[in-house]
Every structure is written in structure tokens, then in C-alpha cells.
Design an enzyme around this catalytic site. Structure first.
Site, short mmCIF file in Angstrom:
data_model
loop_
_atom_site.label_atom_id
_atom_site.label_comp_id
_atom_site.label_asym_id
_atom_site.label_seq_id
_atom_site.Cartn_x
_atom_site.Cartn_y
_atom_site.Cartn_z
N ASP A 323 0.85 -1.18 0.00
CA ASP A 323 0.00 0.00 0.00
C ASP A 323 0.88 1.24 0.00
OD1 ASP A 323 -2.52 -0.97 -0.13
OD2 ASP A 323 -2.82 -1.11 2.03
N THR A 394 -17.51 3.46 -3.06
CA THR A 394 -17.96 4.75 -3.57
C THR A 394 -16.80 5.71 -3.80
OG1 THR A 394 -18.28 5.69 -1.35
CG2 THR A 394 -20.14 4.49 -2.34
N ARG A 395 -15.73 5.56 -3.00
CA ARG A 395 -14.54 6.40 -3.07
C ARG A 395 -14.86 7.88 -2.89
NH1 ARG A 395 -12.29 5.83 -8.15
NH2 ARG A 395 -10.25 6.51 -7.43
N MET A 396 -15.86 8.16 -2.06
CA MET A 396 -16.17 9.54 -1.70
C MET A 396 -16.93 9.56 -0.39
SD MET A 396 -19.16 10.54 -4.45
CE MET A 396 -20.68 9.58 -4.57
N LYS A 410 -17.05 14.94 -1.40
CA LYS A 410 -15.63 15.07 -1.73
C LYS A 410 -15.09 13.67 -1.96
CE LYS A 410 -13.32 14.86 2.80
NZ LYS A 410 -14.37 14.24 3.60
N ASP A 533 -4.14 -3.81 7.17
CA ASP A 533 -4.57 -3.61 8.56
C ASP A 533 -6.08 -3.55 8.72
OD1 ASP A 533 -5.12 -1.20 7.39
OD2 ASP A 533 -4.04 0.03 8.85
#
Length: 697
Positions: A323, A394-396, A410, A533
Site C-alpha cells: 500500500d 464509492t470512493r467519496m 468530496k 490492517d
């Protein structure tokens, strides 16, 4: 992924890193190891090591022959004593490794005290107004699902996850790290360990471990060797050594018959000495110690390996999935600028970003609030607000105000674009230029919109960790490829990948993308390691050949991985690979040395065995040893002493230098192969000279 703690490690003695000046063993450990070396002579224990079992059988047979008067007493008892010393030295090597493990376990036990828990009556849900209902009970009576209240100054009674509150926790009893760490409910840093101390605030913990199965219990069992299982490589090598031992046993058993056929009488004591010198006693005596020491070296790096196999596989990995956040970068992305689109006031963008971030628990969200306040915004908690948390799908994230009349979001550029278009809006051409401008600087662009109107971009800056590029170069020298995984857009990902020096990257990645990449690499016959994690990392951690879970992460992640990093430092995966490679190199080097030094012993034993009856065999006495008996004693003494001489190397490991497989093989063959052939000639000759001077030829 967020790095929970990036402070300098201050470890206790049990977790001293390799390469320090600490002695391998103290006086108490030495006494315990000597005692255990004799206890391991018990039949049910000695048979676990086939090579040492054969040597011990030879010891008993030599003692019987000498006691029966069928061999000179002085020579017979000397051979018996040397053979017994060989077995004891092999047992001692394993006992020393176990004693070091018990020393680590003792420091862990100090953290596992008779704890008292304040258990809540309701197991299913927690209500703030019921904290007074907590009932004190012994921690041993806690079961998974129980809720306990832990306040400032109290010890956490058992492993669990925080379901309410946040606290600063001192985990030094387990990790050796002196700096406190923050644990918070509802985040990927919600896991807590029994025996650690709450330094501030109050938390409610849901217990996740059965009594006797806690994190500390498992650590203690592993470092003591109680649950140590042999790795596949160790099992394969043990079988090879057993096959070689059986082969040489058959050869030696048939020699008297062959000798009788040609008129040569074979001395049974010399035959036993030949067998012991033929079989790979050196690696046979050191093999268990090497396995235990590998686990201990991993723990010395504050990594808990659930099995020795995990440590070895780490040395064979071909691909590292890393990551970006917390591993390659510091994981502390901070909002540094607001970039409004044409026609949008910077105050409008600032205030919208502030409202969308008020309930955002992430460092990024908190940094947006901080930047907005620094730029003149004021916080006024909106009424009838419904906050939406960020998800990987959704990544927002954002907020709905006035019953949904105002919707502020956002998130990633493409996600916000789809959201605005779905509401009937348009996406200005300027937006992509703003996104690209931020991304080319290696920063993360966060797009803000209100309803269907895109307002602008928030710039989130992170910094690549110092020294990461050099470590990736080291891995590349070892033939290990690195792949960076990030949710950033391709331009940002490419900029950071170039700066960090990774071999490949996956941009705009979702949790399922990690799993798909792991399976694709494994389908190509490659071994994959990854770090995670969060609960959403659990499937990928379970699928990976080496899954390193963060101690600060969720219980699901720690259960899925086969290693846990107590420091919660994602970059530790790089060190884990080096520990694994050192384990494999150490075993290979000592196996090479053991087999190579048998060659010189043949030149000592064979002339002693046959030279009297077959004078031409004297030509094999290339060392010019003083007499057949001294030759046998010299070879046996070397055979015995080489085991304790190599114990420090077995425990500390062969010095590791990054290189490809061919270079490592050439180096080991030259140093431990050729050196293993030549060294015994010198030492055996020296012992023979000493024997000739003391007892005569």
C-alpha cells in the site's frame, strides 16, 4: 492504510534487533541449556533427530564394546566420550535456541498478570448511560463477545476491539515501543491487546479471544517452541539427512562382511567412528536450532510469525504488494491548498470542503478542517445533517444538509464526476487540468462538489519515506519485484511510483483489485507478500503467501495474516523478506559446510580403518597423521567441536547481502563449500599434533 506509529523503536531486551552487542546467552540461560542437553537424551526426544539418534546409538554401542573388553579401555572410552559429547553438543545447540526463546517469553509473561475486568451486563450493544453497571470479574472468566470498560490507568484485560471511544495506549509490555499509540473505535486502529495500559480517556472493548488463546499466549507458545512446527523445507532436509544416514548405516553394516571376504578384519570401534564421520552430524545437530532461531529473529524485529513456514516463505517471495499510504509514504496526507474552478470563490470551496469533513475521522479529513480554519472559516455545526463515510466502493464521502436539499461530496475525481453527471450536471474541462496539475506534483487531488456543481480540488500532500527507494533497489537485486497499490489517480500514482522506485503500480485500486492481482501472480507460479490492517484487507491477507497484518489493525486482519507486526509499521514487510532470506541462506550455508567437511574426515578414518591390512590405503593419509588411533580421535574431536563452534552462526544467521540467486550460490559454495573442505584438514592435523605430543603416536 494509516501508519499508527512511526517513531523510533525503543525495544526491550527481548526484542533487541540482530546485530547488537548483546551476548547470545547469559549465565542462567547457559545453565538451563546444559541441563536440557542431558534431558534431551531421553529416547522419546532423541529419536526426533534421526542423525543424532544414530550417533547416540553408536555411543551406547561403543560403551558396550569397551565395557566387554573387546577394545582397549583408554581408546574405547575416549571414543565413547567424544561421541557422547557430539550428541550433547547437538542437543545443546537446540537448547540454547529454546532458552533464548524462553527469555523472550519471560518478558512477555510479565505483561500477563492476574488482571481484573469490569464487564458490562449487556453483550450485544453498549450504552453510555450503563457504564455504572460494570461488574468486576477475573479476566480469565471473559469470553468472546463480552464488553468491558477500561479507564485511564487501567490494564486492558484481554484482546479485543474498541467499540466506543478512543484512548492513548502504552503497548511497551508487548511491543517494546515506549511511545504511546492511539486506538479508536470504528477505524482500522481499533484492535487492542490484553496486558497493555490505557494512558488517557476511557474505552469500551468487545473481547475477541478465548482464555489461553490471547495474543500474548500465542506469542509465548511460539517463542518457547511449544507450538513450533517444522517447515516444509526443514522437513525435506530432515528426510534427506535421514536417507543419507540410512545409506551410510547400510554401507558400514556391510563392511565387516566385505572385509572378511578379502581377509580384512574391521575393528567395530573404528567402524562406529567411520559411520559418525560419514553421516551429516554437523547440520543434523544444528538444524533444529536454525529453525528456532529464525522465529526468534523475526520476533526480534517485532514481527510475530504464526509459523516458521511464514518466515521461510518470506525469503522466497517474488512479488511484494505494498500500500502506498504508510508503507511507501508517511501516510500522513495533509490538505495544503484549495484550487477552485473558474467562477468559484475559494471561500465557497473552502466552506464546502469543511462541511463535508466535519465528521470525517481520517487524518485527511481532519487536515481539511484544520486548513479551512487556518484560511478563515468558522465551524458551525449544521442542523439536520446526515454524514456519509468514505468507502472503498464509492470512493467519496460527504454530508446531506437540510433534509437532503444540499448534498456536498468530496472524493476521487472520477467518482465525483460520475456523481455530478448522474444529477444532470456538467464537468468543466478545467477540472481535469486542475487534477493533473496536482497529480504531477505527486500530491493527491480531492474533488469537491455541491449537488451537480463541481467546485474545485483540494490538494493532499504526502512525502515518500526516506530510504525507501534504496530498499526497493536492494529487493530488486534479490530478484523481488515491488508493486505499489493506491487509490490515487494514475498520474499521482505514476509520480509517486517513479519517486519511490517501485517496479509497478495499481492506481485507483479497490480491495478486490488486491485480491485479483495476488491470484493472478500466484497463477503464474510466483509467491506474493502483502501488508494490510483493515477488515477489507483480510481476504487478500489470507490469499497471499505472506500476509503481514498490523498489530493496530482489526481482529479480522490479524487473524487472516500469517504474520503480525507489533510496531504497526507497514514498511516492516521489507525487513521480513530479509529475515526470511537470511533464514534460508543460513540453513543452506551450514548444510553445504556440513557435507563438505565430511570429505576431510574420510581421509583420516579410511586409512586408519584399512591401512594395516591393505598397505596401499596408506596413500590416502594425505595429512600425514601420526597413527590410526590418533587419526580417529582427531576426526571425532573435530566432528564434535564444530557443532558448538557454529552455534553463534546458526543463532545469529549468516550475514545477509542482497544479491541474485546465482551470486548467492557462488558465494556460499566458495565460502562454505571450499572452506568446508579445507578447514577440517588444518584443524584435524592440528588436533593430531596435539594428541601426538600429549599421549604419543
Amino acid at each position: 492504510m494509516t501508519q499508527a506509529n512511526d517513531s523510533t523503536n525503543v525495544r526491550r531486551v527481548a526484542h533487541t534487533p540482530r546485530g547488537d552487542s548483546r551476548a547470545l546467552i547469559d549465565a542462567a540461560m547457559f545453565r538451563a541449556a546444559v541441563r536440557d542437553a542431558f534431558l534431551k537424551l531421553a529416547p522419546h526426544r532423541i529419536v526426533k533427530n534421526p542423525v543424532m539418534a544414530i550417533v547416540f546409538a553408536g555411543t551406547l554401542l561403543a560403551a558396550t564394546i569397551t565395557a566387554a573388553g573387546q577394545a582397549p579401555a583408554g581408546f574405547g572410552w575416549a571414543v565413547t566420550a567424544i561421541l557422547l559429547a557430539t550428541v550433547l553438543f547437538g542437543n545443546f545447540a537446540e537448547a540454547v535456541a529454546e532458552a533464548r526463546g524462553r527469555g523472550q517469553a519471560a518478558s512477555l509473561r510479565r505483561a500477563r498478570k492476574d488482571l481484573v475486568a469490569r464487564r458490562l451486563g449487556q453483550r450485544e450493544e453498549y450504552r453510555v448511560d450503563r457504564r455504572g453497571d460494570a461488574t468486576p470479574i477475573p479476566a480469565a472468566e471473559l469470553r468472546p463477545g463480552d464488553l468491558v470498560v477500561v479507564s485511564e490507568g487501567e490494564l486492558i484485560p484481554a484482546d479485543g476491539e474498541i467499540v466506543h471511544g478512543l484512548a492513548s495506549i502504552n503497548e511497551s509490555a508487548v511491543t517494546g515501543e515506549s511511545a504511546p499509540v492511539l486506538r479508536e473505535a470504528g477505524t482500522d486502529r481499533s484492535g487492542v491487546i490484553g496486558g497493555t495500559k490505557v494512558l488517557s480517556d476511557e474505552i469500551v472493548v468487545r473481547i475477541t479471544a478465548e482464555p489461553g488463546q490471547s495474543f500474548l499466549d500465542r506469542m509465548i507458545a511460539l517463542v518457547e517452541g511449544a507450538n513450533r512446527q517444522k517447515t516444509p523445507n526443514e522437513i525435506a532436509l530432515t528426510m534427506l539427512l535421514a536417507a543419507m544416514t540410512l545409506t551410510f548405516l547400510i554401507v558400514c553394516a556391510t563392511l565387516p562382511a566385505i572385509g572378511a571376504f578379502v581377509g580384512v578384519e574391521v575393528d567395530p570401534l573404528l567402524l562406529i567412528a567411520l559411520l559418525v564421520c560419514l553421516i551429516p552430524t554437523t547440520i543434523g545437530g544444528l538444524l533444529p536450532a536454525i529453525g528456532i532461531a529464525g522465529m526468534n529473529r523475526a520476533l526480534s524485529a517485532n514481527v510475530l510469525a504464526k509459523s516458521g513456514k511464514a518466515v521461510e516463505v518470506a525469503g522466497d517471495v517474488d512479488i511484494l504488494l505494498l500500500d502506498k499510504t504508510g508503507t511507501i509514504t508517511y501516510g500522513d496526507r495533509q490538505a495544503t491548498a484549495f484550487h477552485p474552478l473558474a467562477g468559484v470563490y475559494v471561500e465557497t470551496l473552502r466552506d464546502a470542503a469543511l462541511l463535508a469533513s466535519l465528521a470525517d475521522p481520517t487524518p485527511e479529513g481532519k487536515s481539511i478542517v484544520k486548513l479551512a480554519l487556518e484560511r478563515g472559516a468558522t465551524i458551525q455545526e449544521p442542523e439536520r445533517a446526515h454524514y456519509l463515510q468514505f468507502t472503498a466502493q464509492t470512493r467519496m464521502s460527504g454530508v446531506d444538509l437540510d433534509g437532503g436539499a444540499r448534498a456536498i461530496r468530496k472524493g476521487a475525481g472520477d467518482a465525483i464526476e460520475r456523481y455530478a453527471l448522474a444529477l444532470g450536471g456538467t464537468v468543466p474541462y478545467e477540472l481535469q487540468a486542475r487534477i493533473d496539475q496536482v497529480a504531477r506534483q505527486g500530491a493527491t487531488p480531492l474533488v469537491v462538489c455541491e449537488g451537480k456543481h463541481v467546485l474545485g480540488v483540494v490538494e493532499l500532500s504526502d512525502v515518500v519515506k526516506h530510504g525507501v527507494k534504496e530498499r526497493f533497489a536492494r529487493l530488486r537485486e534479490m530478484g523481488v519485484r515491488t508493486v505499489m497499490i493506491t487509490g490515487d489517480n494514475p498520474l499521482t500514482a505514476a509520480a509517486i511510483a517513479a519517486d519511490a522506485g517501485v517496479d509497478d503500480y495499481i492506481a485507483e485500486a479497490k480491495p478486490e483489485d488486491k485480491l485479483a492481482r495476488i491470484r493472478a501472480e500466484q497463477a503464474g507460479g510466483r509467491l506474493v507478500a502483502m501488508v494490510g490492517d483493515g477488515t477489507n484487507d483480510a481476504p487478500a491477507l489470507a490469499q497471499a503467501d505472506v500476509g503481514l497484518a498490523m498489530n493496530s489493525g482489526t481482529q479480522a486482519a490479524k487473524e487472516a495474516g500469517n504474520m503480525v507486526d507489533l510496531d504497526s509499521d507497514p514498511a516492516k514487510l521489507l525487513a521480513v523478506v530479509e529475515v526470511g532470506k537470511q533464514q534460508l541462506i543460513t540453513r543452506g550455508a551450514l548444510t553445504t559446510f556440513s557435507l563438505a567437511n565430511d570429505v576431510s574426515k574420510y581421509f583420516a578414518i579410511l586409512p586408519a580403518l584399512f591401512a594395516a591390512a591393505i598397505p596401499s590405503m596408506a596413500a590416502l593419509n594425505v595429512m600425514g597423521l601420526s597413527s590410526p588411533k590418533n587419526a580417529v580421535l582427531a576426526a571425532l574431536i573435530f566432528n564434535a567441536l564444530v557443532i558448538p563452534a557454529l552455534i553463534p552462526l546458526a543463532l545469529r544467521g549468516v550475514r545477509f547481502k542482497p544479491a541474485g540467486a546465482t551470486v548467492l550460490l557462488r558465494r556460499n559454495m566458495l565460502l562454505y563449500g571450499v572452506g568446508g573442505v579445507l578447514l577440517p584438514f588444518v584443524v584435524i592435523k592440528g588436533i593430531d599434533l596435539a594428541l601426538a605430543a600429549s599421549i604419543g603416536a
